[in-house]
Enzyme design. Structure first.
Site, PDB file in Angstrom:
ATOM      1  N   ARG A  37       0.828  -1.122  -0.020  1.00 49.21           N
ATOM      2  CA  ARG A  37       0.044  -0.063  -0.048  1.00 49.21           C
ATOM      3  C   ARG A  37       0.758   1.299   0.067  1.00 49.21           C
ATOM      4  NH1 ARG A  37      -5.078  -1.435   4.032  1.00 49.21           N
ATOM      5  NH2 ARG A  37      -6.424  -2.046   2.448  1.00 49.21           N
ATOM      6  N   LYS A 198     -17.658 -16.871   3.987  1.00 50.21           N
ATOM      7  CA  LYS A 198     -18.950 -16.734   4.299  1.00 50.21           C
ATOM      8  C   LYS A 198     -19.715 -16.304   3.105  1.00 50.21           C
ATOM      9  CE  LYS A 198     -18.908 -15.348   8.973  1.00 50.21           C
ATOM     10  NZ  LYS A 198     -19.032 -14.288   9.855  1.00 50.21           N
ATOM     11  N   GLY A 351      -8.367  -8.549   0.518  1.00 51.24           N
ATOM     12  CA  GLY A 351      -7.026  -8.630   1.300  1.00 51.24           C
ATOM     13  C   GLY A 351      -6.419  -9.943   1.229  1.00 51.24           C
ATOM     14  N   GLY A 374     -12.202  -4.342   1.962  1.00 54.92           N
ATOM     15  CA  GLY A 374     -13.899  -4.132   2.003  1.00 54.92           C
ATOM     16  C   GLY A 374     -14.066  -3.073   0.714  1.00 54.92           C
TER      17      GLY A 374
HETATM   18  P1  ADP Z   1     -10.932 -11.597   0.873  1.00 56.47           P
HETATM   19  O1  ADP Z   1     -10.137 -10.996   1.895  1.00 56.47           O
HETATM   20  O2  ADP Z   1      -9.994 -11.822  -0.177  1.00 56.47           O
HETATM   21  O3  ADP Z   1     -12.282 -10.768   0.476  1.00 56.47           O
HETATM   22  P2  ADP Z   1     -12.343 -13.551   2.635  1.00 56.47           P
HETATM   23  O4  ADP Z   1     -11.847 -12.685   3.726  1.00 56.47           O
HETATM   24  O5  ADP Z   1     -13.743 -13.738   2.348  1.00 56.47           O
HETATM   25  O6  ADP Z   1     -11.284 -13.016   1.319  1.00 56.47           O
HETATM   26  O7  ADP Z   1     -11.938 -15.023   2.778  1.00 56.47           O
HETATM   27  C1  ADP Z   1     -10.762 -15.449   3.151  1.00 56.47           C
HETATM   28  C2  ADP Z   1     -10.778 -16.560   4.140  1.00 56.47           C
HETATM   29  O8  ADP Z   1     -11.384 -17.469   3.794  1.00 56.47           O
HETATM   30  C3  ADP Z   1      -9.372 -17.172   4.288  1.00 56.47           C
HETATM   31  O9  ADP Z   1      -8.804 -16.739   5.775  1.00 56.47           O
HETATM   32  C4  ADP Z   1      -9.601 -18.494   3.991  1.00 56.47           C
HETATM   33  O10 ADP Z   1      -8.769 -19.337   4.880  1.00 56.47           O
HETATM   34  C5  ADP Z   1     -10.897 -18.669   4.159  1.00 56.47           C
HETATM   35  N1  ADP Z   1     -11.247 -20.000   3.835  1.00 56.47           N
HETATM   36  C6  ADP Z   1     -11.722 -20.052   2.290  1.00 56.47           C
HETATM   37  N2  ADP Z   1     -12.145 -21.246   2.112  1.00 56.47           N
HETATM   38  C7  ADP Z   1     -12.093 -21.965   3.315  1.00 56.47           C
HETATM   39  C8  ADP Z   1     -12.494 -23.247   3.589  1.00 56.47           C
HETATM   40  N3  ADP Z   1     -12.956 -24.189   2.896  1.00 56.47           N
HETATM   41  N4  ADP Z   1     -12.657 -23.513   5.107  1.00 56.47           N
HETATM   42  C9  ADP Z   1     -12.365 -22.639   5.919  1.00 56.47           C
HETATM   43  N5  ADP Z   1     -11.786 -21.375   5.617  1.00 56.47           N
HETATM   44  C10 ADP Z   1     -11.752 -21.108   4.358  1.00 56.47           C
HETATM   45  C1  3PG Z   2      -8.588  -1.882   5.147  1.00 55.72           C
HETATM   46  O1  3PG Z   2      -7.405  -2.249   5.502  1.00 55.72           O
HETATM   47  O2  3PG Z   2      -9.538  -2.443   4.560  1.00 55.72           O
HETATM   48  C2  3PG Z   2      -8.797  -0.217   5.022  1.00 55.72           C
HETATM   49  O3  3PG Z   2      -7.700   0.385   5.547  1.00 55.72           O
HETATM   50  C3  3PG Z   2      -9.863   0.138   6.005  1.00 55.72           C
HETATM   51  O4  3PG Z   2      -9.773  -0.193   7.287  1.00 55.72           O
HETATM   52  P1  3PG Z   2     -11.198  -0.365   8.454  1.00 55.72           P
HETATM   53  O5  3PG Z   2     -11.569  -1.516   7.937  1.00 55.72           O
HETATM   54  O6  3PG Z   2     -10.415  -0.142   9.752  1.00 55.72           O
HETATM   55  O7  3PG Z   2     -11.882   1.045   8.047  1.00 55.72           O
HETATM   56 MG    MG Z   3     -10.609 -11.125   4.294  1.00 55.36          MG
END
Ligand code: ADP
Ligand code: 3PG
Ligand code: MG
Length: 394
Positions: A37, A198, A351, A374
């Site tokens: 970043r 989810k 992320g 997000g």
């Molecule tokens: P992003 O940050 O890219 O939007 P998410 O936060 O939605 O992705 O999801 C990422 C998380 O989902 C990771 O920590 C990953 O380990 C978890 N995950 C993906 N598939 C599975 C699974 N089958 N069982 C448990 N956790 C999972």
């Molecule tokens: C992020 O890491 O997704 C951004 O920096 C926003 O952070 P926040 O979810 O604490 O607002």
């Molecule tokens: Mg995530």
């Protein structure tokens, strides 16, 4: 979305307040573990320096909840910026207090000051107009380049725009160009890959992408909710029982919209959520009791790769398995490799997804990796982002 950028206004010799997203991960010793970043913010900062502007940077780091906490100081960021830019980036002790005022009042052209974490003041997240006004009073122009925080209507991301001419930096410009084009004007076939934990996190994005894509590929833990909804047992896999109807509705919507919805056919299941847990591959319709689905299986990888071969635009959000553990990272890694080799525009949001791609060294092979978590999700959902809405139109 046609927002003015830093190139559309006169910044020469002016004090420019730049909101960046320097919310970067650190280890326990305060060493930055992922500086992407910070690197992504450099083009705007360098441009302003070339124009002899006086650059005032601000950002949040973590969630200190309106309190001054040393572990959330931007000091490591100031050091990293100094290293990257080769000129000293001075860190103010506060945001709009004595130190900030002193450092920013007599700046020379080409000088850079970084204000302390804007979330050390509770008024930041409340988008308090007085706070925004004081922040704005430090500068003559406002540049938002914090794409990752542009979904927050906070004082430094949106409020300040009420008091200063407000434009975007190059990072936001790039994010809007790549993600905006993919959504509004995609080269087809347009394939979206959605994974992650989810369904509930991704409902908005699934809904909005079903209006646009030709194929929607599902992976990650959220796949099991779709199987449960169709009456199959999913063992101990993550499953949202209150989202079963919704999963069926989304499948129906895909049918109506003529979108090819692809669910995994096989899955690698494990005994426990542990690195070296016992594992095996089974059909998604035959997950045994006492086992938990942690990755897509080989047959699925093959089918998904085949589909991706013909794609011209691919948007990916959410890892396809529990990629933090090597034996369950295969699906995510194989699909990342497929994206690296396909002749298509490839866009990564999220992320964890971008961390997974960085981990196997394929970041350079993607057309665009969003700096937003997000924020990129909300953008893909078609939501309006306050930090972008507040910028001047061209
Ligand atoms: P992003 O940050 O890219 O939007 P998410 O936060 O939605 O992705 O999801 C990422 C998380 O989902 C990771 O920590 C990953 O380990 C978890 N995950 C993906 N598939 C599975 C699974 N089958 N069982 C448990 N956790 C999972
Ligand atoms: C992020 O890491 O997704 C951004 O920096 C926003 O952070 P926040 O979810 O604490 O607002
Ligand atoms: Mg995530």
């Amino acid at each position: 979305m046609n927002k003015k950028t830093v190139e559309d206004i006169d910044v020469r010799g002016k004090k420019v307040l730049v909101r960046c997203d320097f919310n970067v991960p650190q280890d326990e010793n305060g060493n930055i573990t992922d500086n992407r970043r910070i690197i992504a913010s450099l083009p705007t900062i360098k441009y302003l320096l070339e124009k002899n502007a006086k650059v005032i940077l601000c950002s949040h780091l973590g969630r200190p909840k309106g309190e001054i906490k040393k572990e959330f100081s931007l000091a490591p960021v100031a050091r990293e910026l100094t290293k990257q830019l080769g000129i000293e980036v001075k860190l103010a002790d506060d945001i709009i207090g004595e130190s900030a005022k002193k450092l920013t009042s007599n700046m020379n052209e080409g000088e850079i000051v970084l204000l302390e974490n804007v979330r050390f003041d509770a008024r930041e997240e409340k988008n308090d107009p007085e706070f925004a006004k004081e922040l704005a009073s430090l500068a003559e122009v406002y540049v938002n380049d914090a794409f990752g925080t542009s979904h927050r209507a906070h004082a430094s991301t949106a409020g300040v725009a009420d008091y200063l001419p407000a434009v975007s930096g190059f990072l936001i410009k790039k994010e809007l160009e790549f993600m905006g084009n993919a959504l509004e004007n995609p080269q087809r076939p347009f394939v979206a890959i959605l994974g992650g934990k989810k369904v509930s996190d991704k409902i908005g994005v699934i809904n909005s992408l079903l209006e646009k894509v030709d194929t929607l590929i599902i992976g990650g833990a959220m796949a099991y909710t779709f199987f449960k909804a169709q009456g199959y047992e999913v063992g101990d896999s993550i499953c949202e029982l209150d989202k079963l109807d919704l999963a069926l509705e989304l499948m129906e919507k895909a049918k109506q919209k003529n979108v090819k919805l692809m669910l995994p056919v096989d899955t690698k299941v494990g005994k426990e959520m542990k690195q070296d847990t016992e594992s095996k591959t089974v059909k998604c319709t035959e997950i045994p009791a006492g086992w938990e689905g942690f990755d897509i299986g080989e047959e699925t990888i093959k089918l998904y790769k085949e589909e991706l071969k013909n794609a011209k635009t691919i948007v990916w959000n959410g890892p396809l398995g529990l990629f933090e553990f090597d034996q369950f990272a295969i699906g995510t890694n194989e699909i990342a490799k497929a994206l690296a080799n396909v002749d298509a525009i490839t866009i990564i949001g999220g992320g964890d997804s971008s961390a997974a791609i960085e981990k196997i060294g394929l970041s350079d092979k993607m057309t665009h990796i969003s700096t937003g978590g997000g924020a990129s999700l909300e953008f893909l959902e078609g939501k309006k982002l306050p930090g972008i809405e507040c910028l001047q139109e061209k």
